[in-house]
Write a protein that holds these residues in place. Structure first.
Motif, PDB file in Angstrom:
ATOM      1  N   CYS A 113       0.836  -0.997  -0.224  1.00  0.00           N
ATOM      2  CA  CYS A 113       0.101  -0.069  -0.100  1.00  0.00           C
ATOM      3  C   CYS A 113       0.824   1.094   0.020  1.00  0.00           C
ATOM      4  CB  CYS A 113      -0.983  -0.090   1.214  1.00  0.00           C
ATOM      5  SG  CYS A 113      -1.986   1.424   1.503  1.00  0.00           S
ATOM      6  N   PRO A 114       0.454   2.287  -0.754  1.00  0.00           N
ATOM      7  CA  PRO A 114       1.493   3.463  -1.051  1.00  0.00           C
ATOM      8  C   PRO A 114       1.156   4.378   0.441  1.00  0.00           C
ATOM      9  CG  PRO A 114      -0.374   3.744  -2.417  1.00  0.00           C
ATOM     10  CD  PRO A 114      -0.359   2.362  -1.877  1.00  0.00           C
ATOM     11  N   TYR A 115       0.010   4.161   1.355  1.00  0.00           N
ATOM     12  CA  TYR A 115      -0.276   4.608   2.354  1.00  0.00           C
ATOM     13  C   TYR A 115       0.748   4.249   3.436  1.00  0.00           C
ATOM     14  CZ  TYR A 115      -3.487   7.658   0.052  1.00  0.00           C
ATOM     15  OH  TYR A 115      -4.197   8.485  -1.043  1.00  0.00           O
ATOM     16  N   ASP A 116       0.562   2.915   3.602  1.00  0.00           N
ATOM     17  CA  ASP A 116       1.207   2.092   4.777  1.00  0.00           C
ATOM     18  C   ASP A 116       1.957   1.149   4.279  1.00  0.00           C
ATOM     19  OD1 ASP A 116       1.895   1.085   7.175  1.00  0.00           O
ATOM     20  OD2 ASP A 116      -0.319   0.961   8.015  1.00  0.00           O
ATOM     21  N   LYS A 117       3.072   0.927   4.556  1.00  0.00           N
ATOM     22  CA  LYS A 117       4.030  -0.268   3.838  1.00  0.00           C
ATOM     23  C   LYS A 117       3.742  -1.368   4.471  1.00  0.00           C
ATOM     24  CE  LYS A 117       5.926   2.328   0.841  1.00  0.00           C
ATOM     25  NZ  LYS A 117       5.428   2.149  -0.651  1.00  0.00           N
TER      26      LYS A 117
ATOM     27  N   ASN B 196      -0.932   6.052 -14.650  1.00  0.00           N
ATOM     28  CA  ASN B 196      -1.434   4.799 -14.072  1.00  0.00           C
ATOM     29  C   ASN B 196      -2.095   5.048 -12.737  1.00  0.00           C
ATOM     30  OD1 ASN B 196      -2.228   2.331 -12.694  1.00  0.00           O
ATOM     31  ND2 ASN B 196      -0.376   1.483 -13.234  1.00  0.00           N
ATOM     32  N   LYS B 197      -3.478   5.270 -12.532  1.00  0.00           N
ATOM     33  CA  LYS B 197      -4.212   5.645 -11.259  1.00  0.00           C
ATOM     34  C   LYS B 197      -3.886   4.807 -10.140  1.00  0.00           C
ATOM     35  CE  LYS B 197      -6.425   8.745 -13.660  1.00  0.00           C
ATOM     36  NZ  LYS B 197      -6.092  10.299 -13.462  1.00  0.00           N
ATOM     37  N   ALA B 198      -3.268   3.709 -10.202  1.00  0.00           N
ATOM     38  CA  ALA B 198      -2.831   3.004  -9.315  1.00  0.00           C
ATOM     39  C   ALA B 198      -1.585   3.408  -8.452  1.00  0.00           C
ATOM     40  CB  ALA B 198      -2.746   1.613  -9.320  1.00  0.00           C
ATOM     41  N   HIS B 199      -0.622   4.418  -9.214  1.00  0.00           N
ATOM     42  CA  HIS B 199       0.387   4.785  -8.703  1.00  0.00           C
ATOM     43  C   HIS B 199       0.275   5.878  -7.852  1.00  0.00           C
ATOM     44  CE1 HIS B 199       3.041   2.611 -12.266  1.00  0.00           C
ATOM     45  NE2 HIS B 199       2.491   1.751 -11.482  1.00  0.00           N
ATOM     46  N   LEU B 200       0.388   5.927  -6.542  1.00  0.00           N
ATOM     47  CA  LEU B 200       0.321   7.207  -5.698  1.00  0.00           C
ATOM     48  C   LEU B 200       1.625   7.263  -5.367  1.00  0.00           C
ATOM     49  CD1 LEU B 200      -2.863   6.235  -3.993  1.00  0.00           C
ATOM     50  CD2 LEU B 200      -2.661   7.697  -5.679  1.00  0.00           C
ATOM     51  N   ILE B 201       2.208   8.631  -5.607  1.00  0.00           N
ATOM     52  CA  ILE B 201       3.629   8.925  -5.356  1.00  0.00           C
ATOM     53  C   ILE B 201       3.715  10.227  -4.244  1.00  0.00           C
ATOM     54  CG2 ILE B 201       5.883   9.358  -6.336  1.00  0.00           C
ATOM     55  CD1 ILE B 201       3.196   8.193  -8.528  1.00  0.00           C
ATOM     56  N   PRO B 202       4.482  10.060  -3.191  1.00  0.00           N
ATOM     57  CA  PRO B 202       4.755  11.630  -2.540  1.00  0.00           C
ATOM     58  C   PRO B 202       5.218  12.748  -3.470  1.00  0.00           C
ATOM     59  CG  PRO B 202       5.779   9.724  -1.580  1.00  0.00           C
ATOM     60  CD  PRO B 202       5.286   9.165  -2.824  1.00  0.00           C
ATOM     61  N   GLU B 203       4.932  13.896  -3.120  1.00  0.00           N
ATOM     62  CA  GLU B 203       5.315  15.110  -4.093  1.00  0.00           C
ATOM     63  C   GLU B 203       6.658  15.055  -4.333  1.00  0.00           C
ATOM     64  OE1 GLU B 203       4.185  19.817  -4.360  1.00  0.00           O
ATOM     65  OE2 GLU B 203       3.185  18.457  -2.900  1.00  0.00           O
ATOM     66  N   PRO B 204       7.589  15.104  -3.325  1.00  0.00           N
ATOM     67  CA  PRO B 204       9.143  14.974  -4.049  1.00  0.00           C
ATOM     68  C   PRO B 204       9.432  14.198  -4.807  1.00  0.00           C
ATOM     69  CG  PRO B 204       8.863  14.947  -1.625  1.00  0.00           C
ATOM     70  CD  PRO B 204       7.595  14.859  -2.011  1.00  0.00           C
ATOM     71  N   GLU B 205       9.006  13.102  -4.986  1.00  0.00           N
ATOM     72  CA  GLU B 205       9.378  11.991  -5.871  1.00  0.00           C
ATOM     73  C   GLU B 205       8.455  11.878  -7.303  1.00  0.00           C
ATOM     74  OE1 GLU B 205       9.076   8.188  -3.828  1.00  0.00           O
ATOM     75  OE2 GLU B 205      10.013   9.138  -1.966  1.00  0.00           O
ATOM     76  N   PHE B 206       7.551  12.830  -7.419  1.00  0.00           N
ATOM     77  CA  PHE B 206       6.466  12.854  -8.455  1.00  0.00           C
ATOM     78  C   PHE B 206       7.204  12.929  -9.711  1.00  0.00           C
ATOM     79  CE2 PHE B 206       3.229  14.725 -11.060  1.00  0.00           C
ATOM     80  CZ  PHE B 206       2.357  13.575 -11.362  1.00  0.00           C
TER      81      PHE B 206
END
Length: 183
Positions: A12-16, A48-58
Motif C-alpha cells: 500500500c502506498p499509504y502504509d507499507k 496509472n491511477k494506481a501509482h500514488l507517489i509523494p510529491e518530492p518523488e513525483f
C-alpha cells in the motif's frame, strides 16, 4: 497464499505494512485514502491511477514510470493506414428511413389493445386493485369477442376466474390476530 506469485503482491502506498494482491490494490487504496487523508498527501501518476507517489518523488516517477512507455509507444508510432483491399465502395440507396413519417412505437398502447397479460408494478395497492379489475374486464371482453368471431372452431373454454368464498363457520376476525392456542 503460498502458491501466489511474489510479483502479484504489492504494498500500500499509504502504509507499507499493508501487503496485498495487485488486483485488490484499487479497493484498498480507497479505504486507506480515507483513513490517511489528513496525514499523507500523495499525487496520482498520470499514466496509472494506481501509482500514488509523494510529491518530492513525483517528477522523477513521471520520467521513469513503466506505464509511460506504453503511452509513448502509441503517441510516437504512426497510426495504421487503410489498405485498398480493406476499403469497400459506398452503397447508394433510394431508401431513407428518416424521411418516413411513421409514429413512434408505444408498447403500452400496443399492450392495452392486444390479448396479452399486463402486470402493474410500482403503484399503490388501491390502484393495483383497480388495474387488475380493468385488466380482467378487458381480457374477458376480448375473449368473448374472439368466441363470437370463431363460432365454428372448437376451442377449450377458459377456466372460470376464482373468487373469494366466505363461509359463516369461521368466527375469527382476522387470521393474524389469532392466539397461539387457536393455531
Amino acid at each position: 497464499m503460498s502458491d501466489v506469485d511474489p510479483n502479484d503482491m504489492v504494498y500500500c502506498p499509504y502504509d507499507k505494512a499493508h501487503k496485498m494482491l495487485r488486483k485488490k490494490l484499487q479497493q484498498h487504496i480507497i479505504k486507506c485514502r480515507e483513513y490517511f487523508k489528513d496525514e499523507i498527501e500523495l499525487m496520482v501518476c498520470p499514466f496509472n491511477k494506481a501509482h500514488l507517489i509523494p510529491e518530492p518523488e513525483f517528477f522523477q516517477h513521471t520520467k521513469t514510470c513503466d506505464d509511460r512507455k506504453i503511452i509513448a509507444h502509441y503517441q510516437h508510432n504512426a497510426s495504421a493506414e487503410l489498405v485498398e483491399d480493406t476499403k469497400h465502395e459506398k452503397i447508394e440507396t433510394e431508401e431513407n428511413w428518416d424521411d418516413d413519417d411513421v409514429p413512434d412505437y408505444d408498447p403500452e398502447a400496443y399492450a392495452s389493445n392486444a390479448n396479452v397479460l399486463r402486470s402493474a408494478k410500482g403503484i399503490f395497492p388501491a390502484q393495483r386493485k383497480a388495474f387488475v379489475k380493468e385488466e380482467r374486464k378487458r381480457l374477458l371482453e376480448e375473449q368473448s369477442d374472439d368466441d363470437t368471431a370463431n363460432d365454428n372452431i372448437n376451442l377449450p373454454q377458459a377456466m372460470p376466474i376464482p373468487t373469494r368464498i366466505t363461509t359463516s363457520k369461521s368466527n375469527r376476525s382476522a387470521p393474524y390476530k389469532l392466539s397461539n392456542r387457536q393455531r
